[in-house]
Design a protein around this motif. Structure first.
Motif, PDB file in Angstrom:
ATOM      1  N   LEU A   7      82.171  16.886 -47.987  1.00  0.00           N
ATOM      2  CA  LEU A   7      82.042  18.038 -48.875  1.00  0.00           C
ATOM      3  C   LEU A   7      81.460  17.619 -50.222  1.00  0.00           C
ATOM      4  CD1 LEU A   7      85.381  19.904 -48.213  1.00  0.00           C
ATOM      5  CD2 LEU A   7      83.107  20.594 -47.500  1.00  0.00           C
ATOM      6  N   THR A  11      81.654  22.060 -54.145  1.00  0.00           N
ATOM      7  CA  THR A  11      82.462  22.817 -53.191  1.00  0.00           C
ATOM      8  C   THR A  11      83.928  22.422 -53.322  1.00  0.00           C
ATOM      9  OG1 THR A  11      80.595  22.958 -51.678  1.00  0.00           O
ATOM     10  CG2 THR A  11      82.761  23.367 -50.745  1.00  0.00           C
TER      11      THR A  11
ATOM     12  N   ALA B  31      86.273  24.412 -44.766  1.00  0.00           N
ATOM     13  CA  ALA B  31      84.950  24.194 -45.352  1.00  0.00           C
ATOM     14  C   ALA B  31      84.150  23.179 -44.543  1.00  0.00           C
ATOM     15  CB  ALA B  31      85.082  23.731 -46.801  1.00  0.00           C
ATOM     16  N   ILE B  32      84.819  22.129 -44.068  1.00  0.00           N
ATOM     17  CA  ILE B  32      84.124  21.110 -43.261  1.00  0.00           C
ATOM     18  C   ILE B  32      83.635  21.725 -41.954  1.00  0.00           C
ATOM     19  CG2 ILE B  32      84.487  18.997 -41.922  1.00  0.00           C
ATOM     20  CD1 ILE B  32      86.486  18.222 -44.256  1.00  0.00           C
ATOM     21  N   ARG B  35      80.688  23.983 -42.703  1.00  0.00           N
ATOM     22  CA  ARG B  35      79.417  23.302 -42.984  1.00  0.00           C
ATOM     23  C   ARG B  35      78.667  23.004 -41.702  1.00  0.00           C
ATOM     24  NH1 ARG B  35      78.401  18.543 -45.995  1.00  0.00           N
ATOM     25  NH2 ARG B  35      76.740  19.492 -47.213  1.00  0.00           N
ATOM     26  N   ARG B  36      79.423  22.531 -40.701  1.00  0.00           N
ATOM     27  CA  ARG B  36      78.764  22.219 -39.426  1.00  0.00           C
ATOM     28  C   ARG B  36      78.180  23.488 -38.831  1.00  0.00           C
ATOM     29  NH1 ARG B  36      83.383  19.759 -37.167  1.00  0.00           N
ATOM     30  NH2 ARG B  36      83.763  17.887 -38.381  1.00  0.00           N
ATOM     31  N   GLU B  53      75.119  24.850 -48.632  1.00  0.00           N
ATOM     32  CA  GLU B  53      76.235  24.824 -49.572  1.00  0.00           C
ATOM     33  C   GLU B  53      76.504  26.220 -50.139  1.00  0.00           C
ATOM     34  OE1 GLU B  53      77.211  21.926 -48.926  1.00  0.00           O
ATOM     35  OE2 GLU B  53      79.039  22.687 -49.851  1.00  0.00           O
ATOM     36  N   VAL B  56      78.285  28.241 -47.454  1.00  0.00           N
ATOM     37  CA  VAL B  56      79.668  27.774 -47.298  1.00  0.00           C
ATOM     38  C   VAL B  56      80.534  28.325 -48.431  1.00  0.00           C
ATOM     39  CG1 VAL B  56      81.170  25.741 -47.408  1.00  0.00           C
ATOM     40  CG2 VAL B  56      79.120  25.703 -45.991  1.00  0.00           C
TER      41      VAL B  56
END
Lengths: 218, 186
Positions: A7, A11, B31-32, B35-36, B53, B56
């Motif tokens: 991240l 963020t 969030a991870i 992102r993918r 970004e 997200v």
């Protein structure tokens, strides 16, 4: 978790900021049901006002109010409106499956059965040449403020399929408009009602789908 | 059942009683995962890392601002899914429009790009001021205090009488709006 390295800094900062708000509630958001109820009341009053201003009540309203032909229209429209309210309550919740047919089924079935068993012999195109455009025109016109109020109410929820949600708002607005129009409608044929009321409501649904894409964005 | 459903739903319930640790852990994990998902989605379009970004963060803010509306009786993943899907589509549509706007300049605008006017500092400051003045009041205050007066988010929060987090969100949002506005008026 090692993956957190993935991240980017801003963020993570955002997440930290959001996390500090855990458990903190802003002023209680009004519940969708309450907002929709208020919108429906406003819609009905506005639609009735437009019907009175444009078409007026039919002269023999007090006589026919106790007849089945009048009640058929009212019951049909209430069934569609109630079914659509149930659908609307689901469509403003993300991830909740929506069953449009379940909502519309009873009302549409009622109207179709009514026209199937209609032995009155009233014409499908109405008593006058202007019956269809006048009926559809007034229903659509009286649905427009209702559509605005219902779309505004939907913003209290979280619709994620905007065109669909807009179409549902249109169906509901259309049925409110049609319900108000029953006091003016001169055509008592069940098949006239089933066909042209539904067509008018459908047109409002299309208007709702188009405007909903913009009006419901969040 | 999916263990993610159980863990994330638990964290969202913990959030309601003010457990910010559990909520933060959930947001990070989400969030991870996001992102993918967003990367795969945007790879099919022509957007890059910065846009990923952007999307997200939009989804995170959307989930955060609507978190009260999740019905605890219902599963969480479909709720997150629907919001994510909507925000990915909505944001990439907006990014697409921006991209087009950046390229779609008239002859006059192309010509103006090469005049010295654009790098005149005073002019830029006046421009920035005009863009800022069009923001909602709270966001205006956040931008002025942080970006123009150089305060930290903590100081800004104290000065504006709100929380650190609220200032961060306001600042983040307004920067995004300013960038969009600036690109629109290039």
């Amino acid at each position: 978790m090692t993956e957190e390295e993935n991240l980017p800094h801003n963020t993570i900062m955002l997440i930290k900021g959001l996390a500090t708000q855990a458990g903190k509630r802003r002023a209680v958001r009004p519940r969708f049901d309450a907002v929709l109820a208020a919108a429906l009341l406003v819609s009905f009053l506005a639609a009735t006002a437009i019907v009175l201003l444009t078409a007026g009540t039919r002269p023999d309203l007090m006589v026919i109010i106790s007849t089945w032909t009048f009640q058929f229209k009212v019951v049909g429209m209430i069934l569609i409106a109630v079914g659509t309210v149930l659908v609307a309550r689901h469509i403003v919740q993300p991830g909740v499956p929506v069953h449009l047919l379940h909502g519309l089924g009873p009302g549409v079935a009622f109207l179709l059965l009514g026209s199937l068993f209609d032995r009155s012999g009233f014409p499908l195109l109405g008593a006058h040449t202007y019956s269809v455009p006048a009926c559809a025109g007034v229903i659509i016109l009286s649905s427009i403020p209702a559509l605005g109020a219902i779309l505004a109410a939907m913003r209290a929820g979280t619709p994620t399929h905007l065109a669909q949600a807009g179409a549902v708002a249109g169906l509901l607005a259309g049925s409110v408009g049609a319900l108000s129009y029953t006091i003016a409608c001169l055509n008592d044929g069940a098949s006239f009602v089933a066909l042209w009321y539904l067509v008018s409501i459908g047109i409002v649904a299309v208007i709702g789908a188009i405007t909903g894409r913009i009006a419901l964005r969040w | 059942m999916d263990t993610r459903e159980i863990r994330w739903a638990e964290a969202m319930r913990a959030e309601r009683v003010g457990d910010s640790m559990a909520y933060e852990a959930f947001l990070r994990e989400f969030a991870i995962f996001l992102r993918r998902l967003v990367e795969t989605h945007l790879r099919r379009t022509r957007f890059g890392v910065a846009e990923t970004e952007d999307v997200v963060q939009e989804v995170l803010i959307a989930v955060h601002s609507r978190r009260d509306q999740w019905d605890i009786q219902r599963p969480l993943l479909p709720w997150l899914n629907a919001i994510t899907r909507y925000k990915i589509i909505d944001t990439s549509r907006r990014l697409g429009r921006d991209a087009r706007m950046r390229i779609d300049l008239s002859e006059e605008e192309w010509a103006r790009m090469f005049t010295s006017d654009c790098i005149n500092f005073d002019h830029n400051l006046a421009d920035a001021e005009r863009l800022i003045s069009e923001l909602p009041r709270k966001e205006q205050a956040a931008v002025r205090t942080i970006a123009l007066e150089g305060a930290s988010t903590g100081e800004a929060a104290k000065k504006l009488g709100t929380s650190d987090a609220a200032v961060r969100v306001a600042f983040h949002r307004s920067l995004k709006k300013l960038m969009l506005a600036a690109q629109g008026r290039l």
